[in-house]
Motif scaffolding. Structure first.
Motif: not given
Length: 409
Positions: A161-167, A247-249, A120-127, A17-21
């Motif tokens: 995931a639903s948060t940056k930390f868990v992702a 899981g709070i972030d 240089i080798d990592e990034a976060f994306l909000d999709v 279930d990736d509906s909220a991630t």
């Protein structure tokens, strides 16, 4: 390069279930080393270290074969070679990695403009805004990995995931060259199986302190009263870890702005308590920054020191020069003065970084100081030429030379 402890149980499927991630963390696997292997395919399967040769400097990257011998980033090259004497050492080539990194970010930019380049080798994306066009977060993650592999020949791991930390934790457990989804509803279950050392900011010393109180996994950490954690770790660290353990972030993905500085920083899994060791790390970082400035033809006027303690308190100190520079000797003179005035944080340093801001083109008109010797930069520029021909490890500051220890009997 993450060295935090992991748990094989966390690598299993947590559901589909990736509906909220909507958060993806893309992390290139052993990036510098992977780029080097593109040009040296004959070294695949062998332990390879990217860093200074002959015991100089620190490790910038290592293949998983080298990591199996205990080699890790920010480790002195002397120690790395003691642990893995059979490793092949390749010099650092920041210009090459920067160009490949830009290509990786171009691929990610095709997914969404809500892109936060972390390093240089990592990034976060909000999709969240890309679903209608590209599909679900899992479909998007598969697309990213396929495109990066197909266009650039490089492996990338993705956490969803639903948060940056868990992702970020998910991408760490997806390595090497994998993908892991942590559904929003499974966040606590995923965190609970992790050793406490997997949490951001928990190094050996903090883990030992927590273990004295019977706290060895995140499940126990989450169940511990925050007032007890304050007595163990201090107020800031206690509240930080208590939130993460649940899981709070709330941090959003922040769109990266155009780079207006050159810098580098290192996060240490084991905190640095010896100030001379910290000084050597800073000296190496100053030379990295200066070399990058000269490589791209820029100079900087403001020098910034960044330090984070084991208590998670981050401080920055800066000083503006009378004239812009691209020389490590100028940068380190400022960094050393700022560092000497910096109190030792409780538990040592968890992160150290050097940044140069206020950039200008080296060929812009700059008024020279009356007493400035135009030849003063000749040694570093000569060293650039030597490294260009013979590799980064061919020459290094004497302060970074450390004789390898003899092997143990």
């Amino acid at each position: 390069m993450s060295r935090a402890p992991r748990n094989e149980a966390a690598r299993r499927s947590w559901g589909d279930d990736d509906s909220a991630t909507n958060i993806l963390h893309v992390d290139m696997d052993a990036f510098f080393a992977a780029v080097e292997l593109l040009e040296h395919p004959e070294l695949r399967g062998r332990p390879v270290i990217v860093g200074g040769a002959d015991g100089r400097g620190v490790v910038s990257a290592a293949t998983y074969e080298a990591r199996a011998w205990g080699v890790s980033s920010a480790m002195s090259m002397a120690e790395a070679m003691r642990r893995c004497p059979q490793a092949v050492v390749l010099p650092v080539r920041h210009g090459v990695y920067s160009r490949v990194s830009a290509q990786v970010m171009e691929v990610l930019g095709e997914v969404t403009p809500v892109l936060e380049r972390v390093s240089i080798d990592e990034a976060f994306l909000d999709v969240s805004g890309s679903r209608r066009r590209m599909g679900s977060p899992v479909q998007i993650a598969h697309w990213v990995r396929t495109q990066v592999r197909g266009r650039l020949g490089l492996p990338a791991s993705v956490g969803i995931a639903s948060t940056k930390f868990v992702a970020k934790l998910a991408s760490s457990h997806a390595k090497p060259d994998g993908l892991l989804l942590v559904p929003a509803a499974a966040t606590q279950d995923f965190l609970d199986v992790l050793p406490v050392g997997a949490m951001w900011g928990v190094g050996d010393k903090s883990a030992r302190e927590l273990a004295r109180w019977g706290i060895t996994d995140v499940r126990t950490l989450a169940a511990t009263d925050v007032r007890r954690l304050e007595r163990i770790l201090g107020t800031a660290a206690a509240h930080h870890l208590h939130d993460l353990a649940h899981g709070i972030d709330p941090r959003p993905v922040t769109v990266s702005r155009e780079e207006k500085s050159v810098g580098t920083e290192s996060t240490f899994f084991d905190t640095i308590t010896d100030r001379e060791d910290a000084r050597r790390v800073l000296l190496d970082q100053c030379h990295q920054c200066a070399a990058r400035l000269r490589q791209v033809g820029t100079r900087g006027r403001t020098v910034v020191l960044k330090a984070r303690g084991a208590d998670f308190v981050t401080v920055t100190r800066s000083r503006t020069l009378s004239a812009p520079t691209d020389l490590a000797r100028d940068i380190f003179a400022v960094i050393e003065a700022l560092f000497d005035a910096l109190p030792q944080p409780p538990g040592g340093f968890r992160l150290l970084g050097v940044r140069v801001e206020g950039l200008s083109r080296a060929d812009d008109g700059v008024q020279l100081l009356l007493d400035e010797d135009p030849r003063r930069g000749a040694p570093e520029r000569a060293a650039d030429a030597v490294r260009a021909r013979w590799g980064r490890g061919a020459v290094a500051p004497a302060s970074l030379l450390r004789s390898p220890q003899p092997p143990e009997d």
